[in-house]
Scaffold this motif. Structure first.
Motif, PDB file in Angstrom:
ATOM      1  N   SER A 263       0.759  -1.230  -0.011  1.00 35.40           N
ATOM      2  CA  SER A 263       0.078   0.103  -0.077  1.00 35.40           C
ATOM      3  C   SER A 263       0.820   1.072   0.295  1.00 35.40           C
ATOM      4  O   SER A 263       2.015   1.297   0.333  1.00 35.40           O
ATOM      5  CB  SER A 263      -1.220  -0.036   1.097  1.00 35.40           C
ATOM      6  OG  SER A 263      -2.022  -1.156   1.289  1.00 35.40           O
ATOM      7  N   PHE A 264       0.321   2.362  -0.401  1.00 38.76           N
ATOM      8  CA  PHE A 264       1.214   3.477  -0.529  1.00 38.76           C
ATOM      9  C   PHE A 264       0.132   4.705  -0.293  1.00 38.76           C
ATOM     10  O   PHE A 264      -0.998   4.748  -0.462  1.00 38.76           O
ATOM     11  CB  PHE A 264       1.842   3.559  -1.766  1.00 38.76           C
ATOM     12  CG  PHE A 264       1.132   3.728  -2.871  1.00 38.76           C
ATOM     13  CD1 PHE A 264       0.400   4.795  -3.463  1.00 38.76           C
ATOM     14  CD2 PHE A 264       0.953   2.458  -3.726  1.00 38.76           C
ATOM     15  CE1 PHE A 264      -0.378   4.642  -4.579  1.00 38.76           C
ATOM     16  CE2 PHE A 264       0.215   2.211  -4.820  1.00 38.76           C
ATOM     17  CZ  PHE A 264      -0.675   3.363  -5.310  1.00 38.76           C
ATOM     18  N   GLU A 265       0.505   5.850   0.281  1.00 40.12           N
ATOM     19  CA  GLU A 265      -0.050   7.189   0.244  1.00 40.12           C
ATOM     20  C   GLU A 265       1.143   8.297   0.053  1.00 40.12           C
ATOM     21  O   GLU A 265       2.538   8.502   0.254  1.00 40.12           O
ATOM     22  CB  GLU A 265      -0.437   7.499   1.549  1.00 40.12           C
ATOM     23  CG  GLU A 265      -1.796   6.629   2.155  1.00 40.12           C
ATOM     24  CD  GLU A 265      -2.048   6.867   3.339  1.00 40.12           C
ATOM     25  OE1 GLU A 265      -1.822   7.967   4.109  1.00 40.12           O
ATOM     26  OE2 GLU A 265      -3.040   6.038   3.994  1.00 40.12           O
ATOM     27  N   GLY A 266       0.581   9.342  -0.835  1.00 44.36           N
ATOM     28  CA  GLY A 266       1.514  10.087  -1.002  1.00 44.36           C
ATOM     29  C   GLY A 266       0.965  11.647  -1.401  1.00 44.36           C
ATOM     30  O   GLY A 266      -0.478  11.858  -1.263  1.00 44.36           O
ATOM     31  N   ALA A 267       1.552  12.647  -2.069  1.00 45.48           N
ATOM     32  CA  ALA A 267       1.095  13.962  -2.331  1.00 45.48           C
ATOM     33  C   ALA A 267       1.987  14.434  -3.568  1.00 45.48           C
ATOM     34  O   ALA A 267       3.275  13.974  -3.557  1.00 45.48           O
ATOM     35  CB  ALA A 267       1.255  14.955  -1.208  1.00 45.48           C
ATOM     36  N   SER A 268       1.395  15.011  -4.287  1.00 47.73           N
ATOM     37  CA  SER A 268       2.021  15.817  -5.419  1.00 47.73           C
ATOM     38  C   SER A 268       1.725  17.349  -5.620  1.00 47.73           C
ATOM     39  O   SER A 268       0.679  17.792  -4.802  1.00 47.73           O
ATOM     40  CB  SER A 268       1.909  15.369  -6.774  1.00 47.73           C
ATOM     41  OG  SER A 268       0.249  15.729  -7.009  1.00 47.73           O
TER      42      SER A 268
END
Length: 285
Positions: free
Chosen positions: A51-56
């Motif tokens: 799983s992953f979480e991020g922001a741009s």
């Protein structure tokens, strides 16, 4: 995600060779940074799910562009399937129906499902219609990691990493960074290219004239884009945080800066564009 077999063997060998000297001490290794990058990417290959979480976000001239931040999460299943969805700044998912116009404006809900087929990530048909100009497919972190295997780059290790981690700095060559950007923009342009009618009957009348005008406009904008790409300089730098015990990626950050030349006859230099992305990985199985 990817085919395993030989790469799983690489992971097993790496784990057998890896050792920690002294209780509570940091891992001692003399492996070159490029070797650690290969081991980390192989470790990602050998995981069935993650799983992953991020922001741009986008910065113009070093300052955050208004309403450019996008928060997203997702997961990988069966090595070759990726699901992505937008998140609110607090990590929660936007509701299917926002309560107010302000909520709809601040947190547009996107989602995307991709599958790797014949070496390429393909956007799968959505059971629920998604919004136009969906940015999520371009943020697929698995594709970004895969690209690092084959792109021309320089890999070094950053000093001062937290205990139990190594931070690898990966900088693309100037030509590779420009080529990477050119390919991405070409794909985006093809995605919005108006369809050309193959039948003379279909192009007759007002509808045909509109179609021809739209195609002509697209071709003009495509030429302008190609011309602009020749003038800019592009720098792309990644930082990959790796768990020293598992050799698995913990965090990927990526910064791409596009610099424009000064325009003749003007005193103001166009502001650099810097696209920033950060993704945290967890829940490996």
């Amino acid at each position: 995600m990817r085919i395993v077999t030989l790469r799983e063997m690489m992971i097993t060998a790496a784990l057998l060779l890896y050792s920690v000297f002294g209780s509570g001490c940091a891992a001692i290794t003399d492996r070159p940074a490029a070797k650690d990058l290969n081991l980390a990417l192989a470790g990602m290959d050998g995981s069935d799910t993650v799983s992953f979480e991020g922001a741009s976000s986008l910065q113009l001239g070093g300052k955050p562009a208004k309403e450019s931040a996008l928060y997203f999460g997702g997961n990988v299943a069966d090595h070759n399937k990726v699901r992505l969805y937008t998140l609110l700044p607090d990590g929660s998912q936007p509701k299917a129906a926002a309560k107010s116009a302000a909520e709809r404006t601040a947190a547009p809900a996107y989602h995307a499902s991709l599958e790797k087929k014949d070496g390429e990530w393909t956007l799968l048909p959505q059971s629920v219609p998604t919004r136009e100009n969906n940015p999520l497919p371009a943020l697929n972190p698995i594709r970004q990691l895969e690209e690092l295997e084959r792109l021309e780059k320089k890999v070094t290790e950053e000093a001062g990493a937290a205990k139990g981690t190594r931070v690898l700095r990966i900088e693309l060559t100037n030509d590779e960074a420009r080529s990477q950007l050119s390919k991405e923009l070409a794909q985006e342009m093809q995605a919005i290219r108006p369809a050309a009618s193959s039948s003379a009957g279909k192009t007759a009348g007002r509808t045909g004239k509109i179609s021809a005008a739209l195609l002509s406009l697209w071709e003009q904008k495509d030429r302008e884009l190609q011309q602009k790409l020749k003038q800019v300089s592009v720098k792309a730098v990644y930082h990959l945080k790796v768990d020293t015990k598992s050799n698995l990626p913990k965090q990927l950050t990526w910064a791409r800066t596009i610099s424009y030349p000064a325009t003749k006859g003007t005193l103001r230099t166009p502001a650099d564009e810097t696209y920033l992305t950060q993704v945290n990985f967890y829940g490996y199985h």
